[in-house]
Design a protein around this motif. Structure first.
Motif, PDB file in Angstrom:
ATOM      1  N   GLN A 149       0.827  -1.204   0.000  1.00  0.00           N
ATOM      2  CA  GLN A 149       0.000   0.000   0.000  1.00  0.00           C
ATOM      3  C   GLN A 149       0.864   1.258   0.000  1.00  0.00           C
ATOM      4  O   GLN A 149       0.594   2.210  -0.745  1.00  0.00           O
ATOM      5  CB  GLN A 149      -0.918  -0.010   1.213  1.00  0.00           C
ATOM      6  CG  GLN A 149      -1.855   1.169   1.274  1.00  0.00           C
ATOM      7  CD  GLN A 149      -2.791   1.105   2.464  1.00  0.00           C
ATOM      8  OE1 GLN A 149      -2.663   0.243   3.334  1.00  0.00           O
ATOM      9  NE2 GLN A 149      -3.716   2.023   2.520  1.00  0.00           N
ATOM     10  N   GLU A 150       1.901   1.286   0.822  1.00  0.00           N
ATOM     11  CA  GLU A 150       2.806   2.437   0.862  1.00  0.00           C
ATOM     12  C   GLU A 150       3.533   2.627  -0.467  1.00  0.00           C
ATOM     13  O   GLU A 150       3.752   3.757  -0.910  1.00  0.00           O
ATOM     14  CB  GLU A 150       3.820   2.283   1.995  1.00  0.00           C
ATOM     15  CG  GLU A 150       3.217   2.358   3.379  1.00  0.00           C
ATOM     16  CD  GLU A 150       2.614   3.721   3.694  1.00  0.00           C
ATOM     17  OE1 GLU A 150       3.163   4.743   3.228  1.00  0.00           O
ATOM     18  OE2 GLU A 150       1.596   3.754   4.396  1.00  0.00           O
ATOM     19  N   TYR A 194       1.067   4.087  -3.003  1.00  0.00           N
ATOM     20  CA  TYR A 194       0.800   5.488  -2.675  1.00  0.00           C
ATOM     21  C   TYR A 194       1.966   6.381  -3.110  1.00  0.00           C
ATOM     22  O   TYR A 194       1.764   7.418  -3.749  1.00  0.00           O
ATOM     23  CB  TYR A 194       0.529   5.649  -1.176  1.00  0.00           C
ATOM     24  CG  TYR A 194       0.289   7.072  -0.765  1.00  0.00           C
ATOM     25  CD1 TYR A 194      -0.895   7.714  -1.099  1.00  0.00           C
ATOM     26  CD2 TYR A 194       1.252   7.801  -0.075  1.00  0.00           C
ATOM     27  CE1 TYR A 194      -1.116   9.040  -0.750  1.00  0.00           C
ATOM     28  CE2 TYR A 194       1.049   9.112   0.290  1.00  0.00           C
ATOM     29  CZ  TYR A 194      -0.139   9.727  -0.051  1.00  0.00           C
ATOM     30  OH  TYR A 194      -0.348  11.032   0.283  1.00  0.00           O
ATOM     31  N   TYR A 244       2.016   6.631  -6.872  1.00  0.00           N
ATOM     32  CA  TYR A 244       0.933   7.487  -7.372  1.00  0.00           C
ATOM     33  C   TYR A 244       1.282   8.958  -7.199  1.00  0.00           C
ATOM     34  O   TYR A 244       1.084   9.767  -8.107  1.00  0.00           O
ATOM     35  CB  TYR A 244      -0.377   7.150  -6.652  1.00  0.00           C
ATOM     36  CG  TYR A 244      -1.546   7.962  -7.134  1.00  0.00           C
ATOM     37  CD1 TYR A 244      -2.166   7.656  -8.342  1.00  0.00           C
ATOM     38  CD2 TYR A 244      -2.018   9.041  -6.407  1.00  0.00           C
ATOM     39  CE1 TYR A 244      -3.230   8.420  -8.801  1.00  0.00           C
ATOM     40  CE2 TYR A 244      -3.077   9.799  -6.848  1.00  0.00           C
ATOM     41  CZ  TYR A 244      -3.685   9.486  -8.047  1.00  0.00           C
ATOM     42  OH  TYR A 244      -4.732  10.229  -8.502  1.00  0.00           O
TER      43      TYR A 244
END
Length: 92
Positions: free
Chosen positions: A37-38, A41, A44
């Protein structure tokens, strides 16, 4: 005219490789899920700065590597009471 490739399309193409890499490096799937997830992120947020979209795969894998290294650093800091060694502090 060159067609702009979206972040979502590139991530969909390389997602499996990124997730396998992170799952290989980390000891548990729970930790790997957090790092995945990190990684997504960070990728992105920085996607606009990537000039050559053809380099997306090595770029996102380098982000994944850095996120894994950060996870291990934080793990060491939590067990060492904030000190890695005499010259480096986890609080810096």
């Amino acid at each position: 005219m060159e067609q702009e490739v979206s972040f979502e399309a590139l991530l969909k193409k390389h997602r499996v490789v990124v997730e396998r890499y992170i799952n290989f490096r980390l000891p548990s799937t729970f930790d790997a899920d957090d790092v995945i997830q990190e990684t997504y992120y960070a990728a992105y947020i920085g996607f606009e700065k990537l000039r050559n979209k053809e380099l997306f795969k090595p770029w996102i894998l380098s982000i994944a590597r850095n996120q894994c290294n950060l996870w291990f650093l934080l793990l060491v800091c939590s067990f060492s009471g904030g000190l890695i060694n005499r010259s480096t502090s986890c609080n810096d």
